[in-house]
Design an enzyme around this catalytic site. Structure first.
Site, short mmCIF file in Angstrom:
data_model
loop_
_atom_site.label_atom_id
_atom_site.label_comp_id
_atom_site.label_asym_id
_atom_site.label_seq_id
_atom_site.Cartn_x
_atom_site.Cartn_y
_atom_site.Cartn_z
N GLY A 1 -123.34 49.66 0.10
CA GLY A 1 -122.46 48.91 -0.73
C GLY A 1 -121.47 47.78 0.01
O GLY A 1 -120.32 47.74 -0.26
N ASN B 1 -122.14 44.74 -0.12
CA ASN B 1 -121.94 43.75 -1.42
C ASN B 1 -120.90 44.05 -2.33
O ASN B 1 -120.09 43.33 -2.80
CB ASN B 1 -123.41 43.27 -2.18
CG ASN B 1 -124.22 42.39 -1.18
OD1 ASN B 1 -123.80 41.18 -1.22
ND2 ASN B 1 -125.15 42.86 -0.61
N HIS C 1 -130.39 39.15 -4.23
CA HIS C 1 -131.73 39.67 -3.73
C HIS C 1 -131.89 38.93 -2.29
O HIS C 1 -131.45 37.97 -2.17
CB HIS C 1 -132.91 39.04 -4.63
CG HIS C 1 -134.31 39.38 -3.97
ND1 HIS C 1 -134.65 40.61 -3.97
CD2 HIS C 1 -135.13 38.72 -3.33
CE1 HIS C 1 -135.75 40.94 -3.49
NE2 HIS C 1 -136.26 39.61 -3.07
C1 GRF Z 1 -128.74 43.98 -0.14
O1 GRF Z 1 -129.76 43.38 0.88
C2 GRF Z 1 -129.03 43.33 -1.47
O2 GRF Z 1 -129.32 41.98 -1.43
C3 GRF Z 1 -130.38 44.35 -1.85
O3 GRF Z 1 -129.91 45.52 -1.52
C4 GRF Z 1 -129.09 45.43 -0.42
C5 GRF Z 1 -128.02 46.22 -0.42
O4 GRF Z 1 -127.05 46.10 0.28
N1 GRF Z 1 -130.50 44.15 -3.22
P1 GRF Z 1 -125.65 46.91 0.47
O5 GRF Z 1 -125.85 48.04 -0.36
O6 GRF Z 1 -124.84 45.96 -0.45
O7 GRF Z 1 -125.06 46.83 1.54
#
Ligand code: GRF
Length: 214
Positions: free
Chosen positions: A13, A15, A109
């Site tokens: 998480g 992001n 992505h």
């Molecule tokens: C990120 O690299 C995103 O692009 C991909 O999964 C990963 C998630 O990372 N879809 P986080 O859980 O947000 O750290």
């Protein structure tokens, strides 16, 4: 009033954290109303709890995809969310979910689509020996990472990088891109014509970012 948003995730998480941090600014046009994970142990759920955001775990195992997605839709509709951000959500969404939020589901992505869709975009890019890697925010369609592209950020892939070093550089770019794209969504500045996305950009905003290696 801020635009209510839901987040789907399966993992750490970071992001989500970038989106929550952006939403914390009074001038940011969106607020996260509900975070759903298909995995109970996703640290993203803990991040949301720490921020006082309601969370839900909706497991996908042992049930049909239709049943799983119906529960997601009901929860997000119950929370009144208008946009969905997939942030490391490791399940494919079908029209059963997407039709409930038409052209209002975003994903990030970790590759410069249409290169390296699917699992481990960073590892695919590293194995391919690319010199430029990056991340993409796109609208979700029924394919795997095939939806219309909103913005992309490029980073160098250095000869000394192992997969994890490249992943970290890409991830830092992801954290810049996603809040920017959510702002466009919440401010109603995204228009879709076929597969072409038009963004009503303000001065200083860009659809493509570049981060030189520090
Ligand atoms: C990120 O690299 C995103 O692009 C991909 O999964 C990963 C998630 O990372 N879809 P986080 O859980 O947000 O750290």
């Amino acid at each position: 009033m801020k635009v209510p948003v839901g987040v789907l995730l399966s993992g750490s998480g970071t992001n989500l954290q970038a989106l929550m941090d952006a939403c914390a600014a009074p001038s940011f046009p969106a607020e996260i109303r509900l975070v759903i994970s298909n995995r109970a142990d996703a640290y993203g759920l803990e991040r949301a709890r720490l921020a006082g955001i309601p969370t839900l775990c909706v497991p996908h195992r042992g049930r049909s995809r239709a049943d799983f997605e119906a529960e997601l839709v009901a929860a997000f509709q119950g929370a009144g969310v208008q946009w969905i951000c997939c942030a490391g959500f490791m399940r494919v969404l079908t029209p059963a979910f997407l039709d409930a939020f038409p052209n209002r589901v975003l994903n990030i992505h970790p590759a410069l689509l249409p290169a390296f869709p699917g699992l481990d975009g960073q590892g695919q890019a590293h194995a391919a020996g690319v010199r430029i890697a990056g991340a993409t925010v796109h609208l979700v369609d029924a394919g795997t990472d095939t939806g219309p592209i909103l913005c992309q950020g490029a980073v160098p892939a250095l000869p000394a990088d192992d997969r994890d070093a490249l992943q970290q550089r890409i991830l830092a770019m992801e954290h810049r891109l996603y809040p920017m794209a959510l702002r466009w969504a919440a401010e109603g500045r995204i228009q879709l014509t076929g597969r072409q996305v038009q963004i009503d950009l303000l001065p200083g905003e860009a659809l493509a970012l570049w981060e030189a290696a520090g």
